[in-house]
Structure formats: C-alpha cells, structure tokens
Design a protein around this motif. Sequence first.
Motif, short mmCIF file in Angstrom:
data_model
loop_
_atom_site.label_atom_id
_atom_site.label_comp_id
_atom_site.label_asym_id
_atom_site.label_seq_id
_atom_site.Cartn_x
_atom_site.Cartn_y
_atom_site.Cartn_z
N ALA A 153 -39.20 -34.07 -72.29
CA ALA A 153 -38.42 -35.07 -71.73
C ALA A 153 -37.99 -35.94 -72.93
CB ALA A 153 -39.12 -36.19 -70.91
N VAL A 154 -38.84 -36.12 -74.15
CA VAL A 154 -38.71 -36.66 -75.39
C VAL A 154 -37.70 -35.81 -76.26
CG1 VAL A 154 -40.50 -38.48 -74.66
CG2 VAL A 154 -40.68 -36.28 -76.49
N GLY A 155 -37.42 -36.75 -77.06
CA GLY A 155 -36.72 -36.21 -78.31
C GLY A 155 -37.56 -35.56 -79.63
N SER A 156 -38.69 -36.01 -79.63
CA SER A 156 -39.46 -35.43 -80.69
C SER A 156 -40.87 -35.48 -80.29
CB SER A 156 -39.60 -36.64 -81.96
OG SER A 156 -38.22 -36.84 -82.62
N VAL A 157 -41.64 -34.45 -80.76
CA VAL A 157 -42.91 -34.06 -80.82
C VAL A 157 -43.59 -33.92 -82.03
CG1 VAL A 157 -44.68 -32.68 -79.46
CG2 VAL A 157 -42.50 -33.58 -78.37
N ASP A 158 -44.80 -34.62 -82.37
CA ASP A 158 -45.83 -34.12 -83.40
C ASP A 158 -46.93 -33.73 -82.88
OD1 ASP A 158 -43.57 -35.23 -85.23
OD2 ASP A 158 -44.69 -37.40 -85.22
N PHE A 159 -47.54 -32.91 -83.63
CA PHE A 159 -48.91 -32.57 -83.40
C PHE A 159 -49.69 -32.92 -84.64
CE2 PHE A 159 -52.35 -29.44 -83.66
CZ PHE A 159 -52.99 -29.83 -82.36
N ILE A 160 -50.89 -33.31 -84.29
CA ILE A 160 -51.75 -33.90 -85.74
C ILE A 160 -52.96 -33.25 -85.44
CG2 ILE A 160 -52.72 -36.07 -86.66
CD1 ILE A 160 -49.53 -36.34 -86.19
N ALA A 161 -53.15 -32.76 -86.52
CA ALA A 161 -54.72 -31.82 -86.95
C ALA A 161 -55.27 -32.41 -88.05
CB ALA A 161 -54.39 -30.41 -86.85
N ALA A 162 -56.39 -32.87 -88.23
CA ALA A 162 -56.98 -33.46 -89.70
C ALA A 162 -56.21 -34.41 -90.17
CB ALA A 162 -57.27 -32.22 -90.46
N GLY A 163 -55.69 -35.22 -89.60
CA GLY A 163 -54.82 -36.05 -89.83
C GLY A 163 -53.47 -36.09 -90.55
N LEU A 164 -52.98 -34.59 -90.32
CA LEU A 164 -51.72 -34.19 -90.81
C LEU A 164 -50.79 -33.76 -89.97
CD1 LEU A 164 -53.07 -31.53 -93.48
CD2 LEU A 164 -52.29 -33.93 -93.96
N PRO A 165 -49.61 -34.46 -89.82
CA PRO A 165 -48.63 -34.40 -88.81
C PRO A 165 -47.84 -32.91 -88.86
CG PRO A 165 -47.77 -36.04 -90.34
CD PRO A 165 -49.07 -35.36 -90.55
N VAL A 166 -47.43 -32.32 -87.78
CA VAL A 166 -46.71 -31.18 -87.71
C VAL A 166 -45.63 -31.47 -86.85
CG1 VAL A 166 -46.75 -28.56 -87.30
CG2 VAL A 166 -48.70 -29.47 -88.44
N ALA A 167 -44.46 -31.37 -87.13
CA ALA A 167 -43.20 -31.47 -86.33
C ALA A 167 -43.15 -30.20 -85.25
CB ALA A 167 -41.94 -31.63 -86.93
N LEU A 168 -43.39 -30.65 -83.94
CA LEU A 168 -43.07 -29.41 -82.98
C LEU A 168 -41.70 -29.45 -82.52
CD1 LEU A 168 -46.46 -29.54 -81.09
CD2 LEU A 168 -45.74 -28.13 -82.90
N LYS A 169 -41.02 -30.69 -82.28
CA LYS A 169 -39.76 -30.82 -81.82
C LYS A 169 -39.15 -31.81 -82.56
CE LYS A 169 -37.60 -32.01 -77.26
NZ LYS A 169 -37.95 -32.19 -75.84
N ARG A 170 -37.77 -31.73 -82.85
CA ARG A 170 -36.89 -32.70 -83.23
C ARG A 170 -35.68 -33.00 -82.47
NH1 ARG A 170 -40.90 -34.73 -84.48
NH2 ARG A 170 -41.48 -35.25 -86.69
N PRO A 171 -34.90 -33.99 -82.35
CA PRO A 171 -33.66 -34.04 -81.57
C PRO A 171 -32.73 -33.04 -82.08
CG PRO A 171 -34.31 -36.11 -82.16
CD PRO A 171 -35.39 -35.24 -82.95
N GLU A 172 -31.96 -32.39 -81.16
CA GLU A 172 -30.66 -31.61 -81.58
C GLU A 172 -29.83 -32.43 -82.56
OE1 GLU A 172 -30.46 -28.08 -81.24
OE2 GLU A 172 -32.42 -28.24 -80.48
N PRO A 173 -29.05 -31.99 -83.67
CA PRO A 173 -28.22 -32.78 -84.36
C PRO A 173 -26.91 -32.69 -83.49
CG PRO A 173 -28.83 -30.75 -85.51
CD PRO A 173 -29.80 -30.92 -84.43
N SER A 174 -26.40 -33.98 -83.19
CA SER A 174 -25.21 -34.04 -82.70
C SER A 174 -23.98 -33.18 -83.33
CB SER A 174 -24.82 -35.39 -82.29
OG SER A 174 -24.58 -36.07 -83.55
N SER A 175 -23.04 -32.57 -82.63
CA SER A 175 -22.13 -31.82 -83.22
C SER A 175 -20.98 -32.75 -83.61
CB SER A 175 -21.47 -30.69 -82.03
OG SER A 175 -21.11 -31.42 -81.19
#
Length: 177
Positions: A153-175
């Motif tokens: 449902a949301v535009g962005s998802v970050d996964f955090i491991a050992a204090g480090l963020p990994v981007a799993l999802k970012r909004p699609e750029p608008s055309s």
Amino acid sequence: MALTDHRLVLGGARSGKTRHAMALAEATGPRRLYIATAEAHDAEMAERIARHKAERGAGWQSVEAPLDIVSSFASFGTDAILVDCLTLWLSNLMHSGRNPEIETGRFIEGLRDVRSPIILVSNEVGLGLVPETPLGRAFRDEQGRLNQRIAAAVGSVDFIAAGLPVALKRPEPSSGR
C-alpha cells in the motif's frame, strides 16, 4: 496525500528501525507526532516506554494508541507521523479478539486520508525459527500478512539490519504525461 508518501520501516529486534524512522520524520520538519502502540503491562515494559519517551526529546508530540491508531491521525497538525510499532498493534489486536485482516483493511483505508507523511515501523519476524506454539505460529503468519499488505500500500519500504537501511521499494517516478 497519496499512499505513495507513506513509508514502512521493517527490521528485527534492536535492528535500528525506530532510530531510522525517527531520523526520517525529523527531516520532514519540526512538528512530529509519535503514535505509540505499546502498553506497560509490567515494570520492564514501563521502563522501556519511559526510556523511549526520554530519547525522543523536543519536537515530538506523543499519543498512545494500542488499538485505534487511525483516530490519532487527525488529532494533530504535523509535518510527519511515526507509528511505532505495527507488531505491538497486531499483538494488541489479537489479544483483544479483533480480526487482524479486517483491522488491517481499516488501517490502510485510514492512511489514505492523512495529509502528513506517515512512517510505519514493524518487525520482520519471519526470518527466524518456526515458533513452537500454535499461537506463536499464528502471530508470525499474521505479522507476515500485515507487513505484505502495508508494503504493497505504501510508496517506500526500508529494511534495517545492523542499523543499516536497505531500500526495498521506492515510488515509481512519474512520467510527467
């Protein structure tokens, strides 16, 4: 505000997900709302809650919403809202006999009406051992379904491991069309 302006921050226990979520919220502006879902059922949890409140410092308004998070959204005019955390919210729902699937649907619908960016914190509990008890397995399964629905449902998802963020999802750029 579109759901694409909202973000989910996932991670394990003590992974740094709340610290990351707070930094994201603080970067949006000076008026921030922290919605806490934890309840102090024992002295150790009361201590944790007090420590978290002290760590937030100035610029944060706090509200406790163990079951009804959505009604807290409209209460304040803020630059950002941080919900910490969906895992405890799910636990509260299950202990109160509420249907997590129905409540998750209501929650996602409630996100659509919020004008401030929302940062949602949740635990990823499916990476470890299979829980020993039926209740533990049911909780793990519900948590996985909750995280999947929120992430979709949301535009962005970050996964955090050992204090480090990994981007799993970012909004699609608008055309731009």
